[in-house]
Design an enzyme around this catalytic site. Structure first.
Site, short mmCIF file in Angstrom:
data_model
loop_
_atom_site.label_atom_id
_atom_site.label_comp_id
_atom_site.label_asym_id
_atom_site.label_seq_id
_atom_site.Cartn_x
_atom_site.Cartn_y
_atom_site.Cartn_z
N GLU A 496 33.13 -2.59 80.35
CA GLU A 496 33.38 -4.00 80.62
C GLU A 496 32.24 -4.82 80.02
O GLU A 496 32.37 -5.35 78.94
CB GLU A 496 33.55 -4.22 82.13
CG GLU A 496 34.15 -5.57 82.43
CD GLU A 496 34.99 -5.58 83.70
OE1 GLU A 496 35.23 -4.55 84.31
OE2 GLU A 496 35.41 -6.70 84.08
N GLU A 770 28.07 -3.81 93.03
CA GLU A 770 29.22 -4.70 92.91
C GLU A 770 29.89 -4.93 94.27
O GLU A 770 30.37 -6.01 94.56
CB GLU A 770 30.23 -4.07 91.94
CG GLU A 770 31.51 -4.84 91.76
CD GLU A 770 32.39 -4.26 90.66
OE1 GLU A 770 32.27 -3.05 90.39
OE2 GLU A 770 33.16 -5.02 90.07
C1 BGC Z 1 34.18 -7.94 86.96
C2 BGC Z 1 33.70 -9.01 87.89
C3 BGC Z 1 34.50 -10.23 87.61
C4 BGC Z 1 35.90 -9.87 88.01
C5 BGC Z 1 36.88 -10.98 88.00
C6 BGC Z 1 35.60 -7.64 87.30
O1 BGC Z 1 36.13 -6.64 86.57
O2 BGC Z 1 33.36 -6.83 86.98
O3 BGC Z 1 32.47 -9.04 88.28
O4 BGC Z 1 34.04 -11.41 88.13
O5 BGC Z 1 36.38 -8.78 87.28
O6 BGC Z 1 37.59 -10.89 89.09
#
Ligand code: BGC
Length: 926
Positions: A496, A770
């Site tokens: 990501e 997270e």
């Molecule tokens: C990310 C987040 C982001 C989110 C959006 C995720 O995959 O890691 O931190 O804000 O998607 O909902």
């Protein structure tokens, strides 16, 4: 406290000593230090046509202010005094930051020296500062005579290809006075000149919205050139431009072909000028880097190295050619903010065999970068380094949460002695490295962790009497290091690593305490504006990877609001009105987008929203979790962005806008109250996030604030813990504090069980997670699809720690700490706290300690600023400063009793307040 007393005694002696000098003495004179241009020390290659300068004042005295300044600019240091190009004259002003150049137009490639002097509050002049300089880059497309080239090599655009190497030679004849290289690429580049690296920056030219903004870098290469033949070699990497990015096997986001633009400008001592750059005569080949991809890692076969390829005389007859390509030149911009560098090195804390037999290296810290490996062995031996953030409950390396990111570096030995490997165009987020195929015994000496991130000055420090809180602060800082790698990313480890906007807005205020992030965000906000859709929507990630082919867009509330929140937070911390003005159209466009989404009733219903992402969830049958209505959240953020826009308009003197958007804010607030608030102050979503947003965004009628605050505190008491997600968390403790529920806020901060900020630390976390339960209390992992162990959003509590626990507050009326507010609110059983921020004016510090029945607060206020200091639970007649009654102390302009606190106004200087405070004396665990 005795140490503190001793320093104050020293200080008193020092002060007396200084007073013994006559007022005109040199020691009492203000000095200028730390001269900056565009926030940087002597930058070269900038393209700002009216660069801004700043300096710090140094003085041992208290109450130092600047009443006037003078700046002069010249093309040579010797001309500053006699033949300046521009002399501002004496300007009556207290501005010592953001002072814009206003002389004749600046020329491409020209260096400009400057110096300044100031007058203090008594009208006494300082000496002229030492000269500083800046140097202009290439300001017009026509300054580039080099041509874009792309290697003529067979490639397969569905995979990561070997890294192209490009080379050329040129002749230098005569004494070189100076030489500059101007370089950029589509993809990433690393450059060498005559076998030596050019610059130590990484991931150049950085990540931007390449179609509209492509940075070039400028290097002083004078010392790398030599008489006669010279050779330049540049290696290209896929990087963000065409490497794997976002979901599935998405590649080639901006294009399929890598390209290079490079131009060296040589000035000879005899006045001649020579320009050599990329063009049709360059050669291309590939070498040891067989593939290098941000998510997947690098495969490096040392047997294929091309020794001497960037030195003159290398035999390149069998190399391929290049193609000259026509690419837009008007997208080129100079590097302005910080670049990525190797910032520190880490040594493993242990090397061990996991239960499954793997050899694992533990770096002791979840870090971002890579491993530098030393190895000796037979030619053709392959060593594989596989990176992981955590161990599973059995003690084996856990890779599943990286999803499809291979995060693997592979090194093939050439044989014949010690070899040292570092990858080139990839980075990993890891604490553990699984090492496979290492010949011989792997020792800690063979492994070094290289920590890389944007090279921002570290400005913040925060320490307390509670070691777990200190670990939390360190985890927040490590989260920032790991995710401020050219753009603010969500996570550095899995497939990501994108510039997620919601995460960035949530963390931005904290970020600005820990590091000087103004340059870093200035660049990124430029990309935000460039990516903003025609209808004003701000894309979820910036640079936009996910929605780039859509003309119109939609924004998720709390994510798109990054457009207003980050510029405003930067304005508070750095007072940069020019940046605010630059972002203003984008801010307004976003608010207009929100207005259109909400429609006439100003209630934003429906839409595509992430909501209070990753809020507390439960399996309890009667309580599914803290779900806050998305319409409530969207309407709240719409109002908040409108409020910030109106404030920005006021700062910028756009009075009509300020009034109109203030009105819109009031209307939206009224709509919010109609739709989501009962007459008794209950919110439609009875969640901590709903109350926190309504309170912190000022959406409630005054009469209901206390009631709402009480409901929030009751909810915290009922659960005994927080229930907020990404959007509520930054506002939770501030809302409790501002409604008189400090105890609840401290209880949340210091709670160690799930869910809480400290729970991950009990599970060995060295970065922010997270999710509140990335590793669950039973030791199992959260959902593998989304479980990063280095995500900074929940680190937003750092802002509250600086502002409330240490009490270092910002004043929007005098931003950048021009007016420092020191207002510590002790609690939670802490016995001491020490924090500081190195602001643009100098060090702002607050250190408090309670010792028996006394409270001591030591404060530093930089020259040319002033402060309001709040002494909690104090009686005016009991307060001393440096041993004297507070009202009579030097630098104190007023001291008054305000309820339970004493409010002291001071000028610059270091102060030591002390008083009996029985109410604060008994720490008592929360
Ligand atoms: C990310 C987040 C982001 C989110 C959006 C995720 O995959 O890691 O931190 O804000 O998607 O909902």
């Amino acid at each position: 406290m005795s140490g503190g007393r001793r320093t104050s005694v020293h200080r008193a002696i020092l002060l007396g000593f200084l007073c013994a000098f006559s007022s005109s003495s040199v020691a009492a004179q203000v000095r200028l230090a730390d001269l900056r241009t565009q926030y940087r020390v002597n930058p070269i290659g900038i393209d700002v046509t009216a660069p801004r300068m700043g300096w710090k004042l140094l003085s041992p005295r208290r109450g130092v202010v600047q009443s006037a300044y003078e700046i002069r600019v010249a093309q040579r240091p010797a001309e500053l005094a006699k033949k300046p190009l521009w002399d501002s004259g004496r300007i009556a002003s207290d501005a010592s930051i953001h002072v814009a150049y206003a002389g004749p137009a600046l020329r491409s490639g020209q260096r400009y020296y400057w110096q300044a002097r100031v007058w203090d509050g008594q009208g006494k002049a300082s000496a002229w500062s030492e000269p500083a300089y800046w140097e202009m880059g290439l300001l017009a497309p026509s300054d580039w005579t080099a041509r874009w080239i792309t290697p003529d090599l067979p490639e397969d655009s569905t995979v990561s290809n070997p890294s192209p190497m490009l080379r050329s030679e040129f002749t230098v004849n005569g004494e070189v006075a100076s030489a500059r290289a101007y370089v950029t690429a589509l993809g990433l580049y690393q450059m060498e000149l005559n076998g030596r690296p050019v610059g130590d920056e990484l991931f150049r030219p950085g990540w931007t919205e390449y179609d509209r903004r492509l940075q070039y870098q400028t290097y002083d290469v004078t010392d790398l050139l030599r008489q006669g033949r010279n050779a330049v070699g540049v290696t290209l990497g896929d990087g963000w431009y065409r490497g794997r990015l976002a979901w599935e096997n998405n590649r080639n986001t901006w294009g399929k072909h890598l390209a290079l633009l490079e131009q060296i400008v040589i000035r000879y001592a005899d006045g001649r000028r020579q320009v050599v750059g990329t063009g049709p005569d360059w050669k291309a080949s590939t070498g040891a880097i067989r593939s290098s991809d941000i998510y997947d890692g690098e495969l490096y076969d040392a047997r294929l190295e091309k020794t001497g390829w960037s030195r003159p005389g290398y035999a390149d007859a069998d190399w391929n050619g290049v193609r000259v390509v026509d690419l837009p030149m008007d997208v080129l911009i100079a590097q302005d903010g910080p670049t990525v560098r190797r910032i520190r090195e880490m040594k493993p804390v242990r090397i061990f065999r996991a239960p499954n037999g793997d050899t694992l290296v533990d770096m002791g810290q979840n870090m971002v970068g890579w491993v530098r490996l030393k190895v000796r062995g037979p030619r053709g031996t392959t060593v594989v380094l596989h990176h992981a953030e955590v161990l599973d409950s059995a003690g084996n390396a856990y890779f599943a949460n990286l999803r499809t990111a291979k995060a693997t570096d592979e090194y093939v030995l050439k044989g014949g002695g010690e070899e040292v490997f570092e990858p080139h165009f990839t980075f990993h987020g890891f604490r553990y490295v699984k090492v496979v195929g290492y010949p011989g015994e792997l020792t800690p000496d063979d492994v070094t962790g290289i920590v890389v991130h944007s090279d921002m000055p570290q400005t913040g420090r925060f320490e307390t009497s509670d070691s777990m809180l200190d670990r939390l602060q360190q985890n927040i800082v490590w989260g920032q290091r790991g995710n401020f790698l050219d753009v603010p990313t969500d996570t550095p480890a899995r497939d990501e690593r994108l510039g997620w906007t919601g995460d960035a807005q949530a963390f931005s205020a904290t970020a600005a305490f820990n590091y000087q992030v103004i340059g870093f965000f200035t660049k990124w906000l430029g990309d935000l504006s460039a990516d903003q859709k025609a209808n004003g929507a701000v894309t979820d990630v910036i640079p936009d990877v996910l929605a780039r082919h859509q003309a119109e867009g939609s924004s998720s509330s709390g994510w798109g609001d990054v457009a207003t929140i980050v510029p405003w937070n930067l304005y508070l911390a750095y007072g940069d009105a020019r940046l605010l003005a630059r972002q203003y159209p984008s801010m307004r466009k976003y608010v207009e987008y929100e207005r259109a989404q909400a429609g006439d009733d100003h209630v934003w219903s429906g839409g595509r929203h992430y909501g209070d992402w990753l809020a507390f969830a439960t399996t309890s049958a009667d309580y599914p979790g803290a779900t806050t209505d998305k319409d409530l959240i969207a309407t709240a953020f719409f109002a908040h962005s409108t409020d910030l826009l109106s404030r920005a308009a006021e700062v910028l003197g756009r009075t009509d806008d300020a009034r109109a958007y203030r009105q819109l804010f009031e209307e939206t607030k009224a709509a919010f109250d109609r739709e989501f608030v009962t007459p008794n102050g209950r919110l439609a979503s009875n969640t901590q996030t709903a109350y926190a947003l309504a309170l912190e965004f000022d959406l409630l009628p005054d009469g209901l604030r206390a009631e709402a605050g009480q409901r929030l505190a009751d909810d915290v008491d009922a659960f005994g813990h927080l229930t907020t997600g990404f959007l509520g968390t930054p506002n939770l403790n501030p809302a409790l504090t501002h409604t008189g529920h400090l105890d609840e806020a401290y209880r949340l901060l210091l709670r160690k069980e799930y869910p809480s900020w400290l729970y991950p630390i009990t599970r060995g976390a060295t970065t922010m997670w997270e999710r509140w339960d990335g590793i669950k209390p039973d030791g199992s992992f959260q959902d593998v699809g989304m479980n990063s162990f280095n995500h900074y959003a929940y680190g937003a509590i750092g802002d509250w720690m600086y502002r409330t626990v240490a009490g270092i507050e910002l004043d929007p009326a005098e931003p950048a700490y021009k007016h420092v507010v020191i207002r510590p609110r002790p609690g939670g059983g802490l016995t001491w706290v020490r924090a500081s921020v190195n602001s643009l004016y100098g060090e702002v510090a607050s250190a408090w300690e309670r010792d028996g029945g006394r409270f001591e607060l030591r404060v530093s206020v930089p020259p040319n600023t002033h402060a309001t200091v709040w002494l909690p639970d104090a009686r005016l007649d009991g307060v001393t400063e440096g041993g004297h009654a507070v009202a009579t102390a030097a630098g104190v302009t007023s001291a008054v009793q305000k309820g339970d606190a004493v409010e002291v106004e001071v000028g610059s200087g270091d102060y030591d307040f002390s008083y009996p405070a029985p109410a604060l004396a008994d720490p008592g665990a929360p």
